[in-house]
Design an enzyme around this catalytic site. Structure first.
Site, mmCIF file in Angstrom:
data_model
loop_
_atom_site.group_PDB
_atom_site.id
_atom_site.type_symbol
_atom_site.label_atom_id
_atom_site.label_comp_id
_atom_site.label_asym_id
_atom_site.label_seq_id
_atom_site.Cartn_x
_atom_site.Cartn_y
_atom_site.Cartn_z
ATOM 1 N N CYS A 113 2.451 -5.314 -7.597
ATOM 2 C CA CYS A 113 1.588 -4.168 -8.092
ATOM 3 C C CYS A 113 1.260 -4.468 -9.622
ATOM 4 O O CYS A 113 0.501 -3.591 -10.046
ATOM 5 C CB CYS A 113 2.401 -2.809 -7.962
ATOM 6 S SG CYS A 113 2.925 -2.368 -6.248
ATOM 7 N N HIS A 136 1.604 4.311 -14.529
ATOM 8 C CA HIS A 136 1.601 3.659 -13.066
ATOM 9 C C HIS A 136 1.554 4.846 -12.018
ATOM 10 O O HIS A 136 0.964 4.829 -11.061
ATOM 11 C CB HIS A 136 2.793 2.841 -12.775
ATOM 12 C CG HIS A 136 2.976 1.922 -11.722
ATOM 13 N ND1 HIS A 136 1.846 1.129 -11.567
ATOM 14 C CD2 HIS A 136 3.797 1.903 -10.678
ATOM 15 C CE1 HIS A 136 2.331 0.511 -10.098
ATOM 16 N NE2 HIS A 136 3.435 0.951 -9.693
ATOM 17 N N GLU A 194 9.410 6.454 -14.761
ATOM 18 C CA GLU A 194 8.625 6.110 -15.885
ATOM 19 C C GLU A 194 8.520 7.349 -16.801
ATOM 20 O O GLU A 194 8.308 6.866 -18.091
ATOM 21 C CB GLU A 194 7.261 5.979 -15.015
ATOM 22 C CG GLU A 194 5.966 5.598 -15.913
ATOM 23 C CD GLU A 194 4.500 5.386 -15.253
ATOM 24 O OE1 GLU A 194 3.734 4.800 -15.878
ATOM 25 O OE2 GLU A 194 4.628 5.881 -14.336
ATOM 26 N N LYS A 246 -3.794 7.056 -9.604
ATOM 27 C CA LYS A 246 -3.581 6.809 -8.288
ATOM 28 C C LYS A 246 -3.680 8.221 -7.265
ATOM 29 O O LYS A 246 -3.877 8.134 -6.129
ATOM 30 C CB LYS A 246 -2.290 6.241 -7.954
ATOM 31 C CG LYS A 246 -2.121 4.886 -8.435
ATOM 32 C CD LYS A 246 -0.789 4.236 -8.304
ATOM 33 C CE LYS A 246 -0.735 2.832 -8.813
ATOM 34 N NZ LYS A 246 -0.875 2.615 -10.098
ATOM 35 N N HIS A 277 -3.267 3.644 -4.199
ATOM 36 C CA HIS A 277 -2.571 2.564 -4.556
ATOM 37 C C HIS A 277 -3.310 1.275 -4.234
ATOM 38 O O HIS A 277 -3.214 1.072 -3.326
ATOM 39 C CB HIS A 277 -1.221 2.563 -4.512
ATOM 40 C CG HIS A 277 -0.286 1.706 -5.170
ATOM 41 N ND1 HIS A 277 -0.846 0.389 -6.000
ATOM 42 C CD2 HIS A 277 0.845 1.925 -5.805
ATOM 43 C CE1 HIS A 277 0.158 -0.099 -6.653
ATOM 44 N NE2 HIS A 277 1.249 0.608 -6.417
ATOM 45 N N PHE A 282 6.918 -4.212 -7.565
ATOM 46 C CA PHE A 282 8.219 -4.504 -6.499
ATOM 47 C C PHE A 282 8.836 -5.766 -7.328
ATOM 48 O O PHE A 282 8.261 -6.727 -7.596
ATOM 49 C CB PHE A 282 7.682 -4.714 -5.140
ATOM 50 C CG PHE A 282 7.802 -3.824 -4.324
ATOM 51 C CD1 PHE A 282 8.233 -2.518 -4.744
ATOM 52 C CD2 PHE A 282 7.994 -4.250 -2.988
ATOM 53 C CE1 PHE A 282 8.594 -1.496 -3.677
ATOM 54 C CE2 PHE A 282 8.551 -3.263 -1.984
ATOM 55 C CZ PHE A 282 8.666 -1.873 -2.434
#
Lengths: 440, 439
Positions: B187, B327, B338, B361, B366, B425
C-alpha cells in the site's frame, strides 16, 4: 552519516560490499558459487514440484533440499507462515551477509539500516486448491461447467482447509522486505522492486544513492525469487524461452550455436553495502567497490542491442573506464536463441575489438531473475583474488564475431574491474560496474 | 547537485472520475465513489462494497480494450490512461500524439531532458483459467469445453501479465528513455515510487519523472485473499458510508481500483519550458516497522519515523505543517496508531491540535498499491487551492482518534505545507512533504 569524523580521504565515499550471502542452486555462500563456476559444474537438475505435473519443463536450478530446510530454519517460527521458500532463502542469505560483514556492523542503529529488496513476481496461488477445482470441473460434462468454474475456484479459495489464509501475504511482492526487516531488525530507509533482473539494479542504485546521501549508514541489498511457479513456467514455455533439456544438466548453452533455450532457477543473494570510510573505521574488509548501475527500458520495441549499449557505455565513461581498460565482462547469456543473439550484437557494439574477455555464469546457475545481478557481484571478490576468469561452460561454437568469449579452461588475467550485463524478459536492460576495492 | 522538484502534470482514473479535475471536484464536494459491488457471477461473496472505476465511462473516454486476443489488465489500462493525462497536463509531447494541446499543459511541448518513470503497482491480475491451463497436461474434454469459452491468449500474454508491466508499458508507449522502476511495497508502493523519483530529480540523475501508481484488486483471487486476512469490511450496516476512517464504528478498508500519475520535474526544467507549477515536493522519508507482518507497530514508531524523516529531508519544521493527508484506512489498527504517530511528530507546542487531517479513502476507497498517488494529487491541490477535503462518515469519533479530521465538509484554509502518508502491509512506511511553490 557520522559527521564527527572529517572526510579527508577521497575514497571514503566509495560504496563497498563488506558482506556477502548466497543461497543458490550451487549451494550456500559465494565460495560454493565460485567453485561451481570455476569447475564449469552446472547446478541444474531435473525439474520437480509437489503439485505441478509437467513433461514440458525438464530441468531447473533448484536450491538443494537441505539448504531449503536450513533457510526455513533460519526464519523465526512465528514468521514462517508468512513466507515462501525463496523468502526464507533471502532471510538466510541476509543473515550470512551480515555475519560476514563483521561484529562491528551490529552496532549500527536499526533506524540507520537501509533495506533494498529485489524480488521476483510471486503469485503464490494455491496450486492444491486449483487442482481441486480442476478435478471438479473435469468431472462436470455440462455446458455450465465454465460458469461453475468461478464458483468452484471461489469455494476452493474460501475453504480454509485447502487454502492458506496467508496466501495474499505470500503473494505480496514486498514479502521478502517485510520478513527480512522483522527477522534482521532493519528500520531505516527502504524500497522493494519487482522487474526480473532489473529489480536488483534498481535496488543497488537506490541503496548506493541513499548511502551517499547519508540517509543510512549501511544498506542491505537482497535479490530473491523463483521461477518455479506454474504461471511463470507456463508463460516462459509458451514464449519459447525454455530449453528442451536434451543435454540434462548441460542444457543451458550460453552463446553456443546449438543453444535452444534457457533453464530457469531460484535462489537469493544478499550484499551488505557501506561507505568505504565507515567500513575502514570499523575494521571491515571491503570485498568489492560498486561504481554504479544502469537500468533502461528498451523503448524502441524488443531488445534493440545498439541502443542498449548506450547504458553500459555511459556507465563506463562516467567512471573513466573504456572497454580497453576493463578487466572482464560477465555477460547475461540466458541461452535463448533470441536473447543471446541480441546480447552478442550488443557486446560487439560495446566492446569493438577491445579484446576484453567475456564470460557468463548462467550455464552454471540457470536464469535467476531478481538475484541474478547480485550473484555476479558476489563472485567479484573471488575474481579479484584469483586473477582468473572461468569459462562459459559448454560453449563450443561461439558467435562468429570479434568478441573474445572465454571457452574451455579458466583464463589467467589480472582483473581490477568487471562489467556485468543483464536483460529481462520484459524489455529492460542494464549493467553493473564494479572494481577491486581501494585498500589504502 | 541538489535541485528543487516541482509538480507540473497530473493524471487520475478512479471511481470518482476519469481525470484529475473530476476527482478533485468530487473530493472537495464530499462525494464518495464507494457503492454496492459484486464480483462478476458471484452473488454470495462477503465483501459487498467497493469503489470501482466506471467501465462504460472509461471505455467511452479511453476506448475499449483494443486487442481481445491479448487482454490488458485493468491496472495497466488505468495506469496508461493516467500517464497520458499527466504528460499532456504537463505540456510534454513525447512524440506519440499525446501532450501539447490535449491537456491544460502550458509547456512548450519539448521533453524536459532525461525523463524516467517510477510506478508502484500491485499483484498482477491473474486469470484462473490461465493457471488451470498451466497445470493441465491431459486436455480432458471438459477442459476443452472450459477453454473454448475464452479467447486463446497469445504466446506472450503470460509474460505481459507481470508486476512490472506498467513501467515497461509507460516507457514504451511514451518513449521515455530514462530509468524505469517498478516499486512493489504494497500500500506504500506509489508513495515509494514518487519519493524515489523525487530524489532522483533532486540529485540530478534525471530532469523529470513520471511517477505514481496503478492497481486493481477487484478480482476473485486478490479480494478472496484480502478477505481471508480480514482486511476489507464486510459490514452492511452503513451502506455506501462504509469507509469510516477514525470513527468508532470503522470495520475495515473498502477496496478500490484506479491509477494516478504525476509529472515531477526540476524547477529549472519547468521554468525553462514555461510549464505550470502546481506545488513543490520538498521531502521524502521512508522506514520499516520491523514489528509484525500483519500489524503496524502499536506505538506508531515506524510511521512517526517516516514523517519525521520527510520533514527533515525537506528542511521543514513540524510547526510549519498545516495539513496531513492521512493513510486513514478505516481499519481498527491503522487509524489510532496513525493518530498517535501524528501526535508524536507534531507534539512541539501542541501543534497537532492545529493540524487539519484528512482521509481521502473515505471517498476514493483504498487503491492499495496506487493509493498514495491520488492522495498526493489531493495534497498538491490542497496546497494550490487552499482547500482540505473532508473525512466522510465520521459520526462517532473513536476516543483514541482525537485530532481535527475535517469531518463531512471540505474546509477552505491556507495550506502552505502538507504531509501525505502511506503505510503498507509488512510494516513499510512512506511520507511526502509538499509545499506551495514560490520562486
Amino acid at each position: 552519516m557520522n559527521t564527527d569524523i572529517p572526510t579527508t580521504n577521497p575514497f571514503d565515499d566509495a560504496i563497498v560490499v563488506t558482506g556477502i550471502g548466497a543461497v543458490l542452486p550451487t549451494g550456500r555462500g559465494p565460495q560454493a558459487l565460485w567453485s561451481a563456476w570455476r569447475d564449469a559444474r552446472p547446478a541444474l537438475s531435473p525439474y520437480r514440484d509437489p503439485y505441478v505435473r509437467t513433461r514440458k519443463i525438464t530441468h531447473f536450478g533448484h536450491v538443494p533440499d537441505e539448504l531449503q530446510e536450513q533457510s526455513r530454519e533460519s526464519v523465526p517460527h512465528k514468521l514462517r507462515k508468512f513466507g515462501t521458500p525463496f523468502t526464507f532463502e533471502a532471510v538466510l542469505a541476509a543473515q550470512d551477509a551480515m555475519d560476514a560483514a563483521g561484529e562491528g556492523w551490529q552496532s549500527i542503529p536499526e533506524e540507520r539500516r537501509g533495506l533494498y529488496v529485489a524480488q521476483d513476481d510471486s503469485t503464490e496461488l494455491s496450486a492444491a486448491a486449483f487442482h481441486k477445482a480442476l478435478d471438479k470441473a473435469r468431472s462436470d460434462p455440462s455446458a455450465q461447467a465454465g460458469v461453475d468454474l468461478q464458483r468452484l475456484v471461489a469455494e476452493a479459495f474460501g475453504n480454509a482447509a485447502t487454502f492458506n489464509p496467508f496466501t495474499v501475504i505470500r503473494a505480496l511482492n514486498n514479502n521478502t522486505l517485510a520478513l527480512i526487516s522483522i527477522a534482521q531488525r532493519f528500520r531505516g530507509d527502504c524500497a522493494a522492486f519487482v522487474q526480473d533482473a532489473g529489480a536488483a539494479l534498481g535496488a543497488l542504485q537506490r541503496a548506493a544513492f541513499t548511502l551517499r546521501q547519508g540517509e543510512c549508514d549501511t544498506a542491505l541489498v537482497v535479490g530473491a525469487g523463483s521461477f518455479n511457479e506454474p504461471l511463470k513456467l507456463a508463460a516462459q514455455y509458451r514464449a519459447g524461452h525454455l530449453s528442451a533439456g536434451g543435454r540434462g544438466g548441460a542444457a543451458l548453452r550460453s552463446f553456443d550455436a546449438e543453444r535452444d533455450g534457457t533453464v530457469l532457477a531460484e535462489g537469493a543473494v544478499a550484499l551488505v553495502l557501506e561507505r568505504a570510510g565507515d567500513a575502514a573505521r570499523r575494521g571491515a574488509r571491503p570485498l568489492v567497490e560498486i561504481l554504479g548501475a544502469t537500468l533502461r527500458p528498451a523503448v524502441e520495441g524488443g531488445i534493440g542491442p545498439s541502443a542498449l549499449a548506450e547504458g553500459p557505455r555511459d556507465l563506463l565513461a562516467a567512471h573513466g573506464l573504456t572497454p580497453d581498460t576493463l578487466g572482464a565482462v560477465l555477460a547475461d547469456g540466458k541461452g535463448t536463441v533470441r536473447h543471446d543473439a541480441a546480447e552478442a550484437e550488443l557486446l560487439r557494439a560495446l566492446l569493438k575489438d577491445s579484446g576484453v574477455p567475456v564470460t557468463s555464469l548462467r550455464p552454471v546457475t540457470g536464469t535467476l531473475g531478481a538475484a541474478g545481478p547480485l550473484a555476479e557481484l558476489a563472485l567479484a571478490p573471488a575474481l579479484f583474488e584469483a586473477d582468473e576468469l572461468p569459462p562459459i561452460a559448454h560453449l563450443r561454437t561461439p558467435p562468429d564475431d570479434a568478441t573474445d568469449f572465454v571457452m574451455g579452461a579458466p583464463r589467467k588475467r589480472r582483473i581490477d574491474s568487471v562489467l556485468s550485463l543483464h536483460s529481462t524478459f520484459n524489455g529492460f536492460a542494464g549493467a553493473v560496474l564494479a572494481q577491486r576495492p581501494h585498500t589504502s | 547537485m541538489t535541485r528543487r522538484v516541482v509538480v507540473t502534470g497530473l493524471g487520475a482514473v478512479c471511481g470518482l472520475g476519469l481525470d484529475w479535475q473530476t476527482m478533485w471536484e468530487g473530493l472537495c464536494a464530499g462525494r464518495s465513489a464507494i457503492r454496492a459491488w459484486r464480483l462478476p457471477g458471484i452473488e454470495d461473496f462477503p465483501v459487498r462494497y467497493a469503489a470501482p472505476v466506471d467501465d462504460e465511462a472509461f471505455a467511452r473516454c479511453h476506448g475499449a480494450d483494443a486487442d481481445p486476443d491479448r487482454p490488458m489488465e485493468r491496472r495497466m489500462r488505468f495506469g496508461l490512461a493516467a500517464a497520458g493525462q499527466a504528460l499532456a497536463d504537463a505540456g510534454i509531447d513525447t512524440g506519440t500524439g499525446l501532450g501539447t494541446g490535449t491537456g491544460r499543459g502550458s509547456g512548450d511541448g519539448r521533453l524536459p531532458g532525461r525523463v524516467g518513470t517510477a510506478v508502484g503497482s500491485g499483484v498482477p491480475e491473474r486469470d484462473p483459467y490461465e493457471l488451470l491451463h498451466a497445470l493441465d497436461e491431459d486436455g480432458a474434454p471438459s477442459w476443452q469445453t472450459l477453454y473454448a469459452r475464452r479467447a486463446e491468449l497469445d504466446r506472450a500474454s503470460g509474460l505481459f501479465c507481470t508486476n512490472d508491466a506498467l513501467a515497461t508499458g509507460i516507457a514504451a508507449r511514451h518513449r521515455l528513455r530514462g530509468p524505469a522502476l517498478n516499486f512493489s511495497t504494497a500500500c506504500a508502493g506509489a508513495t515509494h515510487a514518487i519519493g524515489h523519483g523525487f530524489r532522483m530529480i533532486r540529485r540530478g540523475e534525471v530532469d523529470a519523472m513520471l511517477v505514481g501508481g496503478a492497481d486493481s484488486v477487484l478480482n476473485l483471487p486478490t479480494m478472496t485473499g484480502l478477505h481471508l486476512l480480514g482486511a476489507p469490511s464486510t459490514s452492511e450496516l452503513f451502506g455506501d458510508r462504509l469507509c469510516r476512517a477514525f470513527d468508532r464504528d470503522r470495520s475495515g478498508l473498502v477496496a478500490a481500483e484506479g491509477a494516478a500519475m504525476l509529472v515531477l520535474e526540476s524547477e529549472e526544467s519547468a521554468r525553462r519550458r514555461g510549464a505550470q507549477i502546481y506545488a513543490e515536493v520538498a521531502g521524502f522519508g521512508s522506514s520499516l516497522d520491523a514489528y509484525q507482518v500483519t500489524a503496524p507497530h502499536p506505538e506508531g514508531k515506524g510511521a512517526a519515523l517516516a514523517m519525521g524523516r520527510a520533514l527533515a529531508d525537506g528542511a521543514v519544521e513540524p510547526g510549519e505543517v498545516d495539513c496531513v493527508n492521512a493513510h486513514g484506512t478505516s481499519t481498527p489498527l491503522n487509524d489510532p496508531i496513525e493518530t498517535r504517530a501524528i501526535k508524536d511528530v507534531f507534539a512541539g507546542g501542541g501543534h497537532y491540535r492545529k493540524l487539519a487531517v484528512t482521509a481521502n479513502k473515505t471517498m476514493l476507497g483504498h487503491l492499495i498499491a496506487a493509493a498514495g498517488a491520488p492522495e498526493l494529487i489531493a495534497t498538491v491541490l490542497s496546497v494550490r487551492d487552499g482547500i482540505v477535503p473532508p473525512t466522510l462518515n465520521l459520526e462517532n469519533p473513536d476516543p483514541a482518534c482525537d485530532l481535527d479530521y475535517v469531518p463531512d465538509k471540505a474546509r477552505h484554509q491556507e495550506v502552505s505545507v502538507a504531509v501525505s502518508n502511506s503505510f503498507g502491509f509488512g510494516g513499510l512506511n512512506a511520507s511526502l512533504v509538499v509545499r506551495g511553490y514560490e520562486h
